[in-house]
Structure formats: structure tokens, C-alpha cells
Scaffold this motif. Sequence first.
Motif, short mmCIF file in Angstrom:
data_model
loop_
_atom_site.label_atom_id
_atom_site.label_comp_id
_atom_site.label_asym_id
_atom_site.label_seq_id
_atom_site.Cartn_x
_atom_site.Cartn_y
_atom_site.Cartn_z
N ALA B 30 71.34 30.34 -26.71
CA ALA B 30 69.96 29.94 -26.99
C ALA B 30 69.96 28.67 -27.83
O ALA B 30 69.23 27.72 -27.54
CB ALA B 30 69.22 31.05 -27.73
N PHE B 31 70.83 28.64 -28.85
CA PHE B 31 70.89 27.47 -29.74
C PHE B 31 71.30 26.22 -28.96
O PHE B 31 70.63 25.19 -29.00
CB PHE B 31 71.86 27.74 -30.88
N LEU B 32 72.40 26.35 -28.20
CA LEU B 32 72.87 25.21 -27.42
C LEU B 32 71.83 24.80 -26.39
O LEU B 32 71.60 23.62 -26.14
CB LEU B 32 74.20 25.54 -26.73
N GLY B 33 71.20 25.81 -25.77
CA GLY B 33 70.18 25.51 -24.76
C GLY B 33 69.04 24.69 -25.34
O GLY B 33 68.60 23.72 -24.73
N VAL B 34 68.59 25.07 -26.53
CA VAL B 34 67.50 24.32 -27.16
C VAL B 34 67.95 22.90 -27.48
O VAL B 34 67.23 21.93 -27.24
CB VAL B 34 67.01 25.05 -28.43
N CYS B 35 69.18 22.78 -28.02
CA CYS B 35 69.68 21.44 -28.34
C CYS B 35 69.75 20.57 -27.09
O CYS B 35 69.27 19.43 -27.08
CB CYS B 35 71.07 21.52 -28.98
N GLY B 94 77.68 28.54 -18.98
CA GLY B 94 76.69 28.70 -17.90
C GLY B 94 75.29 28.89 -18.44
O GLY B 94 74.34 28.21 -18.00
N PHE B 95 75.14 29.79 -19.41
CA PHE B 95 73.81 30.07 -19.96
C PHE B 95 73.24 28.82 -20.64
O PHE B 95 72.07 28.49 -20.46
CB PHE B 95 73.87 31.21 -20.98
N SER B 96 74.06 28.14 -21.45
CA SER B 96 73.56 27.00 -22.22
C SER B 96 73.07 25.89 -21.30
O SER B 96 71.99 25.35 -21.49
CB SER B 96 74.64 26.45 -23.14
N LEU B 97 73.89 25.57 -20.30
CA LEU B 97 73.52 24.45 -19.43
C LEU B 97 72.29 24.79 -18.59
O LEU B 97 71.42 23.95 -18.38
CB LEU B 97 74.70 24.08 -18.53
N CYS B 98 72.22 26.02 -18.12
CA CYS B 98 71.08 26.41 -17.30
C CYS B 98 69.81 26.46 -18.16
O CYS B 98 68.78 25.89 -17.82
CB CYS B 98 71.34 27.77 -16.67
N SER B 99 69.94 27.10 -19.32
CA SER B 99 68.80 27.22 -20.22
C SER B 99 68.33 25.84 -20.68
O SER B 99 67.13 25.57 -20.74
CB SER B 99 69.21 28.08 -21.42
N GLY B 100 69.29 24.96 -20.97
CA GLY B 100 68.94 23.62 -21.41
C GLY B 100 68.10 22.88 -20.39
O GLY B 100 67.16 22.16 -20.74
N ALA B 101 68.44 23.07 -19.10
CA ALA B 101 67.66 22.41 -18.05
C ALA B 101 66.21 22.88 -18.08
O ALA B 101 65.28 22.08 -17.97
CB ALA B 101 68.29 22.70 -16.69
N TYR B 102 66.02 24.19 -18.25
CA TYR B 102 64.64 24.71 -18.31
C TYR B 102 63.94 24.25 -19.58
O TYR B 102 62.78 23.85 -19.55
CB TYR B 102 64.64 26.24 -18.23
N GLN B 103 64.67 24.31 -20.71
CA GLN B 103 64.06 23.89 -21.97
C GLN B 103 63.58 22.45 -21.90
O GLN B 103 62.53 22.10 -22.45
CB GLN B 103 65.06 24.03 -23.13
N SER B 104 64.36 21.61 -21.23
CA SER B 104 64.01 20.19 -21.19
C SER B 104 62.64 20.00 -20.52
O SER B 104 61.92 19.06 -20.85
CB SER B 104 65.07 19.39 -20.44
N GLU B 105 62.29 20.87 -19.59
CA GLU B 105 60.99 20.78 -18.94
C GLU B 105 59.86 20.90 -19.96
O GLU B 105 58.89 20.16 -19.94
CB GLU B 105 60.82 21.91 -17.92
N TYR B 106 59.99 21.88 -20.86
CA TYR B 106 58.93 22.10 -21.85
C TYR B 106 58.88 20.97 -22.85
O TYR B 106 57.81 20.51 -23.25
CB TYR B 106 59.16 23.44 -22.56
N VAL B 107 60.08 20.51 -23.27
CA VAL B 107 60.13 19.41 -24.23
C VAL B 107 59.50 18.17 -23.62
O VAL B 107 58.69 17.48 -24.25
CB VAL B 107 61.58 19.15 -24.67
N ARG B 108 59.86 17.91 -22.37
CA ARG B 108 59.33 16.73 -21.68
C ARG B 108 57.81 16.81 -21.59
O ARG B 108 57.10 15.85 -21.92
CB ARG B 108 59.95 16.66 -20.29
N GLY B 109 57.32 17.97 -21.13
CA GLY B 109 55.87 18.15 -21.01
C GLY B 109 55.17 17.93 -22.33
O GLY B 109 54.12 17.28 -22.40
N ALA B 110 55.78 18.46 -23.40
CA ALA B 110 55.16 18.35 -24.71
C ALA B 110 55.13 16.89 -25.16
O ALA B 110 54.12 16.42 -25.69
CB ALA B 110 55.94 19.18 -25.73
#
Lengths: 253, 224, 223
Positions: B30-35, B94-110
Motif C-alpha cells: 500500500a505504501f509503495l503503491g501510494v508513492c 506485483g501489488f505495488s506496481l499494479c496498485s500504483g497504476a490505479y493510484q496514479s489515476e486518482y492523483v492525476r484526476g485530483a
Amino acid sequence: MENDPILRIEDIKKAYRAREILKGISLSISKGELKVLIGPSGGGKSTLLQCINFLVMPDGGDVWLEGRKVNPHRKRELYGYRQQVGMIFQDFNLFDHLSALQNVQIALLRVKGMDKKSARERAVAELERVGLGKHIDHYPAQLSGGQKQRVSIARALAMDPKVMLLDEPTSALDPELIGEVLAVIKNLVANGMTMIMATHQISFSSAFATEIIFMEDGLIVEQGPPSKILSSAECARTKEFCSKIYDLHGEGN
Amino acid sequence: MDEWQFFQSQVFPSLMKGFKVSISLILPSAFLGVCIGIWAGSMRVYGSTWLRKLVDAYVAIFRGTPLVVQLFFWYFGLPHVGIYLSPFAASVVGFSLCSGAYQSEYVRGALLSIKKGQMLAAQALGFSKWQMLRSVILPQALRRALPGCGNEIIYLIKYSSLAYMVTCIEMTGEAKILASHYFKYTEVFLAVGAFYLVLVSLAGWFLHHLEGRLSIPGFEHHGK
Amino acid sequence: MMPEGLIAVFQALPYILQGSFVTIGIVLGAMGFGLAMGIPLALGQVYGSPPVRVAVRIYVWFFRGVPLLVLLFLFYFGFCSLLDINLSAFTVSVAVLGLISAAYQSQIFRGAIASLPAGQLKAARALGMSDAKAVWFIILPQALRLSIPAWSNEYSIVLKDSAVAYALGVAEIMARTHFVATRTYQHLPLYLAAGTIYLILTYAGTRGLRLLENKVRIRGYSR
């Protein structure tokens, strides 16, 4: 017979929580009459109209249509009653996913079970009657406010209503569009349609209404023919309100 | 065997063991994904053209393919080029890279939702680029991104169960082993389902309160 | 690595592509099931009595909170043997993905219904429509149109989730890829190939739904 009321309501009451919106309203209307409800906003006009066809369920009181008491808790009876009472809303409430033609047709097809061909003919005729023969395939979002309101009048007329309830039909319109809607309503008056209308259009009302009913704080304060209510000294409250409207808007809206 | 005793002596200890592994998968991921998400999201808005395209491609690929495929790629595929990851490491990657891709969508939108005027006003007051980012853009953007990012972490909690498929024995894996051993699938999987429900509900509750804590009157989250 | 890898991919491609029909079958079945169940769930949550609303919320909470893999195991190994019914892994995968999708889809539809102005229902009632007719002819046609973008997102999620059906041994794309990979030892290129197939399916599906959205679009309508 001619003077028997078509629609009669007696002692209609409605409260939201502790706030009484309607404190017992009675009135009756005979064929071909136009009764106009005026009064300050929040005085209960809109709630009264919605109570008359049970879109808002009154807490007490009764409604008679042509001498028959309506039981709103029997669904079939309620739906049948609503088909005979046309309703025009302040903000039109056209079905946004249907064209003008489909808006007028849908209840003919789905509620009255009319066949497609006659429903279409009827709908086209009604739209032509309100001057929208050229716009039948337009969708609500492509129509002006005045056009939308005329479609909604056509939609109600297509059901052959015995009475029509109009809830401030012009108050959501730009001033330059009010005239076209009032012209359609004037036409209905001339053709003998029975109507109860809430409005702030004082001069229109004084010219065409059979009776003006002044409502305030959930009660009928004064009522009578326009000549009497707008001029006589007994109806001081109404006169005061009307002159305020003149002062504020020139001709209300 | 008595059901309750079976639960106490077998199910609960195994699930607790698995639970610890699950948590140790979820927290770093989760931490790496957010970063990764914050970095990738920012690059997609403010990066140079080629960097933007590159990051867009990363996001498209990781959001467009199943997480299972990605996990198999990291665990079974990488040894092909001489990189050996443990089941645990492959799962976290696997989790970090996948989660990061999704997280970036929200950050970008924001970031995109912040009105131009906000930046103009900051510039007019003489803020440097960094000061503007720190005290105007991020406080707004993070609030807007919070519901989406939080939800993504809740997804991550559920998807952490897929680590089982690359033989990282976490909660679901422990449950599977136990259930096959005693042939008590219904009981064991209902129990592990309850564990996840509690975890997900707690996370949801926490997120809800955090949102409430940070809310500002009239500052709507993400329009509609 | 490259030549052998490419050869392995090309040799295995027909076999793996057959699996894409299985994948598409799972996705269509689950989406259809989810749609058929999601609409009544949404209506129950918006118009239902308090107990109905609570029941829907519990359903949604459960199926959105428990991981797919756990549910697959629970239904396939647990419930099926407990109730002594013999369902194929494919059927169970469709059912479980469908039950989960119903929970998500119900929330999509609920949001769409809630976004419609109250006047729509009022006007329908004023014309004498029963509530059922008003929902069917007035509310749903609008709500479903509004739901298409979110639905397209749901499609791509179900598509990706369908790969988890591999855990039950359903011979979809992922299972076939892994099967070939363990025999040829060409894991890396084969997973890249599988990933590409999923990317294409995601793209094709969302593209198709975009076309549908434009096709049923109403002029000037936006909410």
C-alpha cells in the motif's frame, strides 16, 4: 347539472413534521371555470395542487371527482383518477430521454393502451395545437423553456383530462417566453377547459379567472371574482399582496 | 471433533499466522503503491511529453491486464532473465506496481481538478513553484484524491489473497491448506471470509473518518 | 531466448486463443447475471421498505468485502459439496463473479437513479402511471444510459478478475498459458502474450461500450 362541481376538495390538511403547510383547504370547481391561486411563496399553493392528485399524500381531507369520492389507497382507482386530472409543473418535468412526440405518446401507449398509430396521430395533433408541430422530434434538451412547457401541456391534454392543475406554469421561464405559454392557456380557457392554476400573473388572472383565491400560511384568506377581490375594500390583504407584486416585478413572473 | 474446539485449536491459530503474512504484504504494498501513484500521477500531469507518454503506457498496461498475469510474470517469468524473486517479494512487487497504476489515476484526476485561478493567485502572491505545490496544490489535491486512493487500498486488501497463487502462503493460503487437510471447506472459508470482511470494514470506517476529519466546508470532493 | 520464445508463443497461440472464448464466456455470463440481479437490488435499495434496504446493503457489503478467491473456494469446494450439487468450475466461476458484479452494478444503478430529478417520477405518476410502469418506462431508460461509462469500467474489472477462475482449473486464457509455460519453460514471453490478449479484450470491450453509449445518446442530454 351544469353547475355541479367537477372537482371538489374538502378540508385538505398536510403537515411536514411540526410544520403545517395546509390547515384545511376546501374548494370546488365547475366545468369551464378557471380558479387562480395566488399568495406568497411557501403559502401552500404548490402543496395543495400536489395533494389534489395525491402526488403528495394529504394527512386528511377528501377529494371528489364528478361526485365520486376518490380513495387514493386503492391503486387502480388512484391511477384512473390521475389520468383524468392533468398536471403541469413549474419546471416542466418532461421525460428527458424521450422526444417531444414520445413525451406526449408515452402515457397514451403505456397507460391508456392505445395502439401506436392513433397514439401518434393524437400526439401530433396536440403538439400542433400548442404550436409545436415542427418540433415533434426534438428532445427536451433541444427546446426552450417555453417550448418545454407547451409540450408538457400537450402531454396533459392528450389524456383528455376533466380538470387541469397548473403549478406556476410560467415562473421558471424567461420573461420573453411567458407570453407563448399564457397564449396556450388562454386558448384552453376559451375552449372551456376546467383549471386550477397557481400563478403570480395578476393581470392575466384578472382578465380570465372565474375566481381568485388568496392563500397564505396554509389557509384560504380571501376569495372571489377578480373584479371584487382586486378592488373592494374587504379584500385588503389580497390588494396589498398584488400591489407588492406590481411594485417588485411590474407584472410579476 | 467439536466445531468450536476445531475452530479454536486449528482455524484460529492458522488464520492468525496467515493474517500476519497478509498484513506484511499489504502494508508495504500500500505504501509503495501510494508513492508510485503520487509520482506517476504527477508525471502524467506535469511531466515532459515523452515522460508523460511513458507513464501513460505503464498505467495502461498495469490497469489493462489481470493482476494474476502480472504476479505470474514476476514470479515465473523473471527467472528467465536471471532474476529470482521469492513468492513474498514477487507478490509485493506485483501489488505495488499494479496498485500504483490505479493510484496514479486518482492523483492525476485530483491534480487536474484544481482550478487554474488557484495557481495564478499563488503566483501573484510571489510563491515559488515548490511553495505553491506544498501549500496550495497538494493540500487540495490530496483531499480530492483521498476517497479514491483509500478505496484502492481496500481493493489491495482483498487482492492480497492472490499471493496464494504464486505460493506465498498468507491468510487464504493457510485457509486452503487447513480446509483440504480436514476437508472442512465451508467452515474454514466462511471464517477467512469473515476475517477479510472485518479488515475491509475497519479500513473503510477509518477512511470515512479520515475524510470527515480533513473535510473543508464547501470544498467538494471531485464534483460528481 | 527470443527465437525460442517467439516460436513457443506462436505454437501455443491457437490453444491459448481458444481459452479467450472461455474467458469471454465467463465475462458475458457474469456481467449478464450481475445486470439481471443488480437492477432489482438497486431498485430495492432506492424504493424498497426499510428491511429490504437493509438486506440489500448487507448483500453488497458481503460481496464487496470478501476476496474473489475466497468466494470461489467457498462456493466451489464448500457450498457445492455441502449441498451436494455438482456444478462445473466454469459454472461456479460465472456464478461467483456474477454475484460480486451484481453488488457493484447495483451501486452503479443506484447512483444513476439517485441522480435523476424527482420530477421525473412525479410527472409519470401525474399521468396515471403505476410505480412499476414509471420505473420501467421512465426511470430505467435514463438510469441505464447514465450507467454505461461505469458499466464499461465494471466490464474491464470482471474481465481481469476472470483470470482468477484459473484457481478452480477453468481452462481460460490464464490456465492455458500457464499450462504451456510449464511445459516449454517459456514463461516470460508467454505471459507477455497473455497480457497482450487481455489488453486487446479490455480495449475492444470498452470501445464497444463507447459505441453503444454514442448510439443510445439522447441529443443534448447530459446530467
